[in-house]
Design a protein around this motif. Sequence first.
Motif, PDB file in Angstrom:
ATOM      1  N   PRO A   1       6.141   0.121   8.488  1.00 41.08           N
ATOM      2  CA  PRO A   1       5.965  -0.969   9.458  1.00 41.08           C
ATOM      3  C   PRO A   1       6.887  -0.876  10.673  1.00 41.08           C
ATOM      4  CG  PRO A   1       7.069  -1.762   7.467  1.00 41.08           C
ATOM      5  CD  PRO A   1       6.625  -0.366   7.184  1.00 41.08           C
ATOM      6  N   LEU A   2       7.956  -0.125  10.558  1.00 40.65           N
ATOM      7  CA  LEU A   2       8.939  -0.116  11.646  1.00 40.65           C
ATOM      8  C   LEU A   2       8.758   1.050  12.615  1.00 40.65           C
ATOM      9  CD1 LEU A   2      12.123  -1.154   9.625  1.00 40.65           C
ATOM     10  CD2 LEU A   2      10.483  -2.598  10.858  1.00 40.65           C
ATOM     11  N   VAL A   3       7.673   1.819  12.434  1.00 44.89           N
ATOM     12  CA  VAL A   3       7.481   2.980  13.303  1.00 44.89           C
ATOM     13  C   VAL A   3       6.673   2.567  14.531  1.00 44.89           C
ATOM     14  CG1 VAL A   3       6.496   5.292  13.469  1.00 44.89           C
ATOM     15  CG2 VAL A   3       7.645   4.563  11.361  1.00 44.89           C
ATOM     16  N   SER A   4       7.361   2.470  15.641  1.00 46.76           N
ATOM     17  CA  SER A   4       6.766   1.977  16.887  1.00 46.76           C
ATOM     18  C   SER A   4       5.560   2.805  17.331  1.00 46.76           C
ATOM     19  CB  SER A   4       7.857   1.980  17.964  1.00 46.76           C
ATOM     20  OG  SER A   4       7.281   1.907  19.231  1.00 46.76           O
ATOM     21  N   SER A   5       5.669   4.137  17.201  1.00 40.91           N
ATOM     22  CA  SER A   5       4.607   5.007  17.723  1.00 40.91           C
ATOM     23  C   SER A   5       3.275   4.789  17.004  1.00 40.91           C
ATOM     24  CB  SER A   5       5.032   6.473  17.613  1.00 40.91           C
ATOM     25  OG  SER A   5       5.228   6.803  16.247  1.00 40.91           O
ATOM     26  N   LEU A   6       3.333   4.416  15.726  1.00 39.35           N
ATOM     27  CA  LEU A   6       2.103   4.122  14.986  1.00 39.35           C
ATOM     28  C   LEU A   6       1.353   2.969  15.645  1.00 39.35           C
ATOM     29  CD1 LEU A   6       2.774   4.124  11.127  1.00 39.35           C
ATOM     30  CD2 LEU A   6       1.109   5.497  12.396  1.00 39.35           C
ATOM     31  N   HIS A   7       2.100   1.892  15.933  1.00 36.60           N
ATOM     32  CA  HIS A   7       1.474   0.727  16.566  1.00 36.60           C
ATOM     33  C   HIS A   7       0.987   1.080  17.964  1.00 36.60           C
ATOM     34  CE1 HIS A   7       2.580  -1.988  13.308  1.00 36.60           C
ATOM     35  NE2 HIS A   7       3.754  -1.363  13.272  1.00 36.60           N
ATOM     36  N   GLY A   8       1.738   1.934  18.648  1.00 38.85           N
ATOM     37  CA  GLY A   8       1.329   2.361  19.984  1.00 38.85           C
ATOM     38  C   GLY A   8      -0.007   3.085  19.953  1.00 38.85           C
ATOM     39  N   THR A   9      -0.158   4.013  19.013  1.00 40.70           N
ATOM     40  CA  THR A   9      -1.432   4.731  18.903  1.00 40.70           C
ATOM     41  C   THR A   9      -2.555   3.766  18.539  1.00 40.70           C
ATOM     42  OG1 THR A   9      -0.169   6.635  18.118  1.00 40.70           O
ATOM     43  CG2 THR A   9      -2.561   6.723  17.838  1.00 40.70           C
ATOM     44  N   LEU A  10      -2.224   2.779  17.695  1.00 41.60           N
ATOM     45  CA  LEU A  10      -3.242   1.791  17.299  1.00 41.60           C
ATOM     46  C   LEU A  10      -3.695   0.962  18.501  1.00 41.60           C
ATOM     47  CD1 LEU A  10      -1.837   0.807  13.797  1.00 41.60           C
ATOM     48  CD2 LEU A  10      -4.198   1.542  14.266  1.00 41.60           C
ATOM     49  N   VAL A  11      -2.790   0.689  19.427  1.00 41.90           N
ATOM     50  CA  VAL A  11      -3.182  -0.026  20.653  1.00 41.90           C
ATOM     51  C   VAL A  11      -4.300   0.737  21.356  1.00 41.90           C
ATOM     52  CG1 VAL A  11      -2.430  -0.720  22.965  1.00 41.90           C
ATOM     53  CG2 VAL A  11      -0.928  -1.117  20.987  1.00 41.90           C
ATOM     54  N   ASP A  12      -4.082   2.054  21.506  1.00 41.25           N
ATOM     55  CA  ASP A  12      -5.077   2.874  22.207  1.00 41.25           C
ATOM     56  C   ASP A  12      -6.408   2.903  21.460  1.00 41.25           C
ATOM     57  OD1 ASP A  12      -3.172   3.420  24.098  1.00 41.25           O
ATOM     58  OD2 ASP A  12      -2.509   5.280  23.131  1.00 41.25           O
ATOM     59  N   LEU A  13      -6.330   3.053  20.133  1.00 42.18           N
ATOM     60  CA  LEU A  13      -7.565   3.121  19.349  1.00 42.18           C
ATOM     61  C   LEU A  13      -8.320   1.789  19.403  1.00 42.18           C
ATOM     62  CD1 LEU A  13      -6.241   5.111  16.251  1.00 42.18           C
ATOM     63  CD2 LEU A  13      -7.792   5.956  18.036  1.00 42.18           C
ATOM     64  N   CYS A  14      -7.585   0.670  19.284  1.00 44.53           N
ATOM     65  CA  CYS A  14      -8.222  -0.650  19.335  1.00 44.53           C
ATOM     66  C   CYS A  14      -8.857  -0.872  20.713  1.00 44.53           C
ATOM     67  CB  CYS A  14      -7.205  -1.755  19.039  1.00 44.53           C
ATOM     68  SG  CYS A  14      -6.546  -1.662  17.353  1.00 44.53           S
ATOM     69  N   ALA A  15      -8.150  -0.416  21.742  1.00 44.26           N
ATOM     70  CA  ALA A  15      -8.690  -0.560  23.095  1.00 44.26           C
ATOM     71  C   ALA A  15      -9.987   0.226  23.223  1.00 44.26           C
ATOM     72  CB  ALA A  15      -7.663  -0.083  24.122  1.00 44.26           C
TER      73      ALA A  15
END
Lengths: 416, 416
Positions: free
Chosen positions: A366-380
């Motif tokens: 849960p604390l890995v920022s880059s994972l959430h960052g990639t998810l932003v792009d995929l969700c977009a």
Amino acid sequence: MRINWLSVSVLLFLLGTRPLALVHAQELTDPLIQIGSPGNLYSEILDEERKFWIHLPESYSASVDITYPVIYLLDGEQLLGGLAAIQQFYSFFRIPEMIVVGISNDTNRTRDLTPTVVASRHDSEVEASGGAPEFRAFLTKELIPHIDSTYSTSAHRVLIGHSFAGLFAIDTLVGQADLFTHYVALDPSLDWDDGKWLKQALEKLDSAQLAGHSLFLAISNEIIRFSDTLTFETVDSDSSRFSLGVRSAKKFVEVQEKLHNDLSFASKFYDQDIHGSIPLVGMRDGLVDIYDFWELKRPSLYNDPDTPTETILSLIRDQSQAREEGMGYPLPMELDLLEMLGQFYADVGQTTKAKGVLALASTYYPLVSSLHGTLVDLCAELKDETCAREHAIIADSLSGASTYQDKVDSVFGDSN
Amino acid sequence: MRINWLSVSVLLFLLGTRPLALVHAQELTDPLIQIGSPGNLYSEILDEERKFWIHLPESYSASVDITYPVIYLLDGEQLLGGLAAIQQFYSFFRIPEMIVVGISNDTNRTRDLTPTVVASRHDSEVEASGGAPEFRAFLTKELIPHIDSTYSTSAHRVLIGHSFAGLFAIDTLVGQADLFTHYVALDPSLDWDDGKWLKQALEKLDSAQLAGHSLFLAISNEIIRFSDTLTFETVDSDSSRFSLGVRSAKKFVEVQEKLHNDLSFASKFYDQDIHGSIPLVGMRDGLVDIYDFWELKRPSLYNDPDTPTETILSLIRDQSQAREEGMGYPLPMELDLLEMLGQFYADVGQTTKAKGVLALASTYYPLVSSLHGTLVDLCAELKDETCAREHAIIADSLSGASTYQDKVDSVFGDSN
């Protein structure tokens, strides 16, 4: 149709082909391979300085909050090179990354590794013996605490021993099983004290409760040393002391297999190996046996575009759960592996699958920022604004920036 | 009755338990194990500097007139640690001591190891390929001569290669077999150029004459990468390029086994290993296969006092002859082993047997003064004055003293 061969590199990774885990030379004039950083510790219990060598996993970093299981390897000076080679070829694929503590047994070997005092063995006088309890106290109260306070260790520990050290390993399993999780005994000297030790050990094993522990016993073909005709099957017909070692090992297997002490037990006779050669194959087989839950199950499904997203997520969950059960603490599928899988699915246009994999990964890490960052792009890309905003907030809060929220605003319009 | 357990140490020795063959740390702060002294050579043929690492056998000494077979190990940076571990546990027992030259293939790997030029492979562009002939010329005309002029090498050479380097190994066997005596190919990329290379290679193998050469082919279970159901037996039903690698290996085995080119050929499928893990087990099995003549035959007979002297001498002669035939040059049983056997028989009062063993040893190692010296003592004990005088003369002439002749005089009386 199968998707393109980019998958090869993902699966090479999934299946364990990674950079060398060995310590490499830094200077052009250095040897290619350097293994085992020396350490030492003054033992109050043994009243002497004790040597050991540390071999850290490739990914080890003192600054990262990951703990590693630890292998305590007796006779470190003899066996560490072999174990390091096994780790190089089998880590990730069949066994987890582990810290190795190679313990020196060059001095007082018989004294430290044997469980009881004997006057002689094989017609030779034995100068000092029976010091296993003290040596085990040194491990319990001094060495293991020292290692645990110095390195990022988990409580999952393996003890590997060969010959007298194999005897010590089984004696530890019998008398203080909880000191280690798993035991690998390579041609242990189970004929110690002319069979008296074995008799008592088997009685103790009968009443022991060893759930959660395992023992792998490797038995070499010492028979060729004293007989031209006997085999592992027929050796019991010989009653000489020459065959007592292998007969003792057979006896141990026969009795333990009938006990109900919940020990996970496996043994193997190596027809083509002798006492001196068995450590390499025995350590490999022992570790592969202990970590049979580690190997990636059904790897081809990850590579097949027809595999539904839910199946992929189930595979990852099952794999992570099997590892948690096997290790005794949460140890999900590797982050870099999950990231690579997500990237791979994204690259071949399977955006929903990519998002599913990385969203699952973000619950493990849960604390890995880059994972959430990639998810932003995929969700977009999937035009899922809620999802994009959710991960943008987390990514930015973890990184202390507003990069991702700005990005979402630019894609979906300012939310204000 | 069997003689006492002093024999254990002799047989430990006979059967290969010897000190570590690895390079050990000299300083307390050094890593425990250091493997591979770096070397480099400017190649006129490749017009570039080439790196390699040398791993010498334990007994190697530049000042002693012994030659060693040489293993040329491609991808040295990846595989040398594993090979060194195998040597540690199997040298003496199953394989001879050998010099290892670990060749770096970190740069221009595809260019150097592939036999023909291709534009792409597995949908990826291949930048440079087909340089195997030039790389082989570098080995033939530059590296091997350099090694032969620097170290005490014999003409017995083994080539070990994995993946593209395994392809290179088989391509060398096909095109320039005499460059090496034996070949070990670990999961070679036999699907090179979509099968075109294999077709030509098998045609050339059909007309080749390969007596005296051997090939060990290790095949990993890559099937699990692309199929959840296919096995090594059924994989031919798949016609995709994903299975072309393993189908090519099966095809090679099937065709070669029917050829009459006198190649000594063995292959093994490793169900539990993948491309990345196969080198360790494959190198072990390959070397044990090549040197199947090396292992001491019927070792228990040496330990049985009832074994007649003539049988012991026959065993030693047969062993020495098998090694000579296998290696291609005289390589009798090890001197230290023969000396230890002689000493052992002398210690237990079998003086005639001791004398027989050492007399035979002195025919293999005629220039070793100490052998003749021990024979003087044994002959004197047997009251064989002629024998004692004969060896005393040789021992003294080799050592440049008159010690032994004086001794014989004092035992038997002055011969003058």
